[in-house]
Write an enzyme that holds these catalytic residues in place. Structure first.
Site, PDB file in Angstrom:
ATOM      1  N   TYR A   1      39.138  40.600  43.602  1.00 11.27           N
ATOM      2  CA  TYR A   1      38.344  41.765  43.182  1.00 11.27           C
ATOM      3  C   TYR A   1      38.727  42.988  44.032  1.00 11.27           C
ATOM      4  O   TYR A   1      39.266  42.854  45.137  1.00 11.27           O
ATOM      5  CB  TYR A   1      36.851  41.414  43.350  1.00 11.27           C
ATOM      6  CG  TYR A   1      35.923  42.569  43.103  1.00 11.27           C
ATOM      7  CD1 TYR A   1      35.768  43.096  41.820  1.00 11.27           C
ATOM      8  CD2 TYR A   1      35.213  43.155  44.153  1.00 11.27           C
ATOM      9  CE1 TYR A   1      34.926  44.172  41.595  1.00 11.27           C
ATOM     10  CE2 TYR A   1      34.365  44.225  43.934  1.00 11.27           C
ATOM     11  CZ  TYR A   1      34.233  44.740  42.655  1.00 11.27           C
ATOM     12  OH  TYR A   1      33.406  45.802  42.434  1.00 11.27           O
TER      13      TYR A   1
ATOM     14  N   THR B   1      37.617  45.015  46.164  1.00 13.06           N
ATOM     15  CA  THR B   1      37.372  45.240  47.596  1.00 13.06           C
ATOM     16  C   THR B   1      37.818  44.070  48.472  1.00 13.06           C
ATOM     17  O   THR B   1      37.628  44.104  49.689  1.00 13.06           O
ATOM     18  CB  THR B   1      35.865  45.451  47.862  1.00 13.06           C
ATOM     19  OG1 THR B   1      35.169  44.286  47.407  1.00 13.06           O
ATOM     20  CG2 THR B   1      35.342  46.680  47.134  1.00 13.06           C
ATOM     21  N   LYS B   2      38.382  43.035  47.879  1.00 11.55           N
ATOM     22  CA  LYS B   2      38.730  41.857  48.669  1.00 11.55           C
ATOM     23  C   LYS B   2      40.033  42.084  49.446  1.00 11.55           C
ATOM     24  O   LYS B   2      40.797  43.004  49.132  1.00 11.55           O
ATOM     25  CB  LYS B   2      38.823  40.619  47.760  1.00 11.55           C
ATOM     26  CG  LYS B   2      37.495  40.328  47.030  1.00 11.55           C
ATOM     27  CD  LYS B   2      36.441  39.769  47.956  1.00 11.55           C
ATOM     28  CE  LYS B   2      35.001  39.740  47.544  1.00 11.55           C
ATOM     29  NZ  LYS B   2      34.527  39.392  46.256  1.00 11.55           N
ATOM     30  N   ASN B   3      40.309  41.234  50.426  1.00 14.81           N
ATOM     31  CA  ASN B   3      41.470  41.457  51.315  1.00 14.81           C
ATOM     32  C   ASN B   3      42.785  41.463  50.562  1.00 14.81           C
ATOM     33  O   ASN B   3      43.716  42.181  50.922  1.00 14.81           O
ATOM     34  CB  ASN B   3      41.519  40.382  52.404  1.00 14.81           C
ATOM     35  CG  ASN B   3      40.378  40.531  53.408  1.00 14.81           C
ATOM     36  OD1 ASN B   3      39.447  41.295  53.177  1.00 14.81           O
ATOM     37  ND2 ASN B   3      40.457  39.811  54.511  1.00 14.81           N
ATOM     38  N   VAL B   4      42.916  40.615  49.552  1.00 14.88           N
ATOM     39  CA  VAL B   4      44.063  40.643  48.632  1.00 14.88           C
ATOM     40  C   VAL B   4      43.462  41.002  47.281  1.00 14.88           C
ATOM     41  O   VAL B   4      42.498  40.373  46.851  1.00 14.88           O
ATOM     42  CB  VAL B   4      44.750  39.262  48.563  1.00 14.88           C
ATOM     43  CG1 VAL B   4      45.822  39.242  47.474  1.00 14.88           C
ATOM     44  CG2 VAL B   4      45.351  38.890  49.923  1.00 14.88           C
TER      45      VAL B   4
END
Ligand SMILES: *Cc1c(COP(=O)(O)O)cnc(C)c1O
Length: 376
Positions: free
Chosen positions: A179, A181-184
Site C-alpha cells: 500500500y 505508505t508501506k516500506n515497499v
C-alpha cells in the site's frame, strides 16, 4: 514550516519500469509479475510467492485456501489495523481478540494459547510497527495445535528480521502490503508467501476466482485450453504495471532500512527521558521501523496532536484498539479490561513522521516540538 508525515521514495525514474511492462503481452499476472514473485521468494528465502492487489485481498485468498468458514474462530490482536480482523469477519468467522504485550505491543503465543478452542482455525500474528513477533514460540504453539494455521500479518515488516529469520519462515503463510505508505510500495498491492506446497496450490486458485489456470498460463502452449472453477476465490492478482515498480525498491530496501533505523534510534534517544511511552525492541530484532509511535496519557493525546499540527507537524494514529471501533463494539462488546494494553495504548498513541528521505532538520523540529509540548 510543514513536516510531512510520510513521502514515498518513487520518482519519475520509476516510469521506465512501468513503460517496460507495456512491451510485454500480458498486463496482469504475466512475465513481470512472475519475475517479481521469484525475487520476493529469493529475498525472503520462502519457496512460494504470490503477488496480490492488496494485503486484504491476499488475506482473503489465504483464509479461503485454508477453508475458513462461518462458525470458525480466528484469533486477532486487538492492536492492529482493522483489515486483520475484517478479513475473518468477511468470511463469516468469529474474531477472538487477544491483547498485546505491554512493552513491545506484540502478540504473545502464551496469550493466544488461552483463546484456542476446537473451533480455532487460524491466528494472525501481527509484526506491529515493523518489529517481528517471536515466531519460534508460535512454531512451538503450532506443534501443540497442528490443526491451527499461523498467519503472519507482515504488512509492516517486509525487511525486518528476528534472530536472523524473516517473515514466512515459521508460519503457514505470511502476507505483505505494498500500500502507498508501506516500506515497499506500488500504490496498492501485496504478496503472500508460504513454504507449504499444498497450500500454495490452493492459494494459486483462491487468488483468482478459484480458476484452475490464469490467462497467461492458458495460452502458454499456443493453443486454447479449457479451465475449470474448482473452488470459490477472490480477484486478488496484481497488475504487472504495478508489479514493475517493486524490483528497484526490493533492491534498495536494505539500504533504506539502515536509514529508517538511524531515524528511529535518534527519536528513541531524544525521548528517553520524556514522559512518553515507546514500543521496546526485543533482543535479536532488526525492526523494519515502519512507523514511529509514541504514547501519551489518553486525556492529553488530542491536545498533543493539535499542538503538533499547529507547528506544521503531520502525525497519524496507528491504531485505536479494534475492539473500540463502532462495528466491533456493536458486534462483540468486548470488555476493555480484557484487552487493556491495546485499549490504553490505542487511546494515547501518536505516530511521528518517519521515512528514509526525511530531512534531518525536519526530525529536529519534531523532536523539539514533542519535547516542548509533553513537558508543558
Ligand atoms: C496496511 C495494513 C493492512 C492492509 O493492507 P492493504 O494492502 O491496504 O490491504 C493489514 N494489516 C496491517 C497491520 C496494515 O498496516
Amino acid at each position: 514550516m510543514t513536516v510531512q508525515f510520510y513521502r514515498h521514495g518513487l520518482t519519475s525514474d520509476d516510469a521506465d519500469s512501468v513503460a517496460a511492462v507495456l512491451d510485454t503481452p500480458f498486463l496482469t499476472s504475466g512475465s513481470v509479475g512472475k519475475s517479481v514473485e521469484a525475487k520476493i521468494s529469493s529475498y525472503l528465502g520462502v519457496e512460494h510467492s504470490f503477488l496480490t492487489n492488496s494485503w486484504t485481498n491476499g488475506a482473503l485468498a489465504v483464509l479461503l485456501a485454508m477453508g475458513v468458514k462461518p462458525g470458525d474462530e480466528v484469533i486477532v490482536p486487538a492492536m492492529t489495523f482493522i483489515a486483520t480482523a475484517n478479513v475473518a469477519e468477511l468470511l463469516g468467522a468469529t474474531v477472538k481478540f487477544v491483547d498485546v504485550d505491554y512493552d513491545t505491543l506484540l502478540v504473545k503465543a502464551c496469550d493466544v494459547e488461552c483463546l484456542i478452542s476446537d473451533k480455532t482455525k487460524a491466528i494472525f500474528v501481527v509484526h506491529l510497527y515493523g518489529q517481528m513477533c517471536d515466531m519460534e514460540s508460535f512454531k512451538a504453539l503450532k506443534a501443540r495445535y497442528p490443526q491451527v494455521k499461523i498467519i503472519e500479518d507482515a504488512a509492516h515488516c517486509f525487511e525486518g528480521t528476528r534472530d536472523g529469520y524473516r517473515p514466512g519462515t515459521w508460519s503457514d503463510a505470511a502476507i505483505f502490503s505494498f500500500y502507498a505508505t508501506k516500506n515497499v510500495t506500488c500504490g496498492e498491492g501485496g504478496a503472500i508467501v508460504t513454504r507449504d506446497a499444498e497450500l500454495a496450490e490452493s492459494i494459486q486458485k483462491t487468488r483468482l476466482h478459484g480458476m484452475s489456470a490464469g490467462a497467461a498460463d492458458r495460452f502458454k502452449r499456443g493453443e486454447y485450453r479449457h479451465w475449470d472453477m474448482e473452488c470459490l476465490g477472490v480477484k486478488a492478482n496484481l497488475p504487472d504495471i504495478l508489479a514493475g515498480l517493486l524490483p528497484r525498491q526490493i533492491d534498495q530496501v536494505d539500504d533504506k532500512l539502515l536509514t529508517r533505523q538511524k531515524i528511529a534510534a535518534r527519536y528513541r534517544e531524544a525521548f528517553a527521558d520524556l514522559p512518553v511511552r515507546m514500543a521496546k525492541l526485543s533482543l535479536g530484532v532488526s525492526s523494519a521501523e515502519h512507523l514511529f509511535p509514541i504514547s501519551v496519557p489518553a486525556l492529553a493525546r488530542d491536545e498533543v496532536i493539535s499542538a503538533l499540527n499547529h507547528r506544521g507537524i503531520q502525525v497519524a494514529v496507528n491504531y485505536r484498539a479494534i475492539t473500540e471501533l463502532s462495528y466491533y463494539r456493536n458486534k462483540y462488546d468486548i470488555p476493555p479490561e480484557t484487552v487493556a494494553v491495546s485499549v490504553e495504548w490505542g487511546s494515547g498513541t501518536i505516530s511521528l513522521p518517519l521515512y528514509p528521505s526525511m530531512p534531518k532538520e525536519d526530525q529536529s523540529a519534531v523532536i523539539q516540538a514533542v519535547s516542548e509540548i509533553v513537558e508543558s
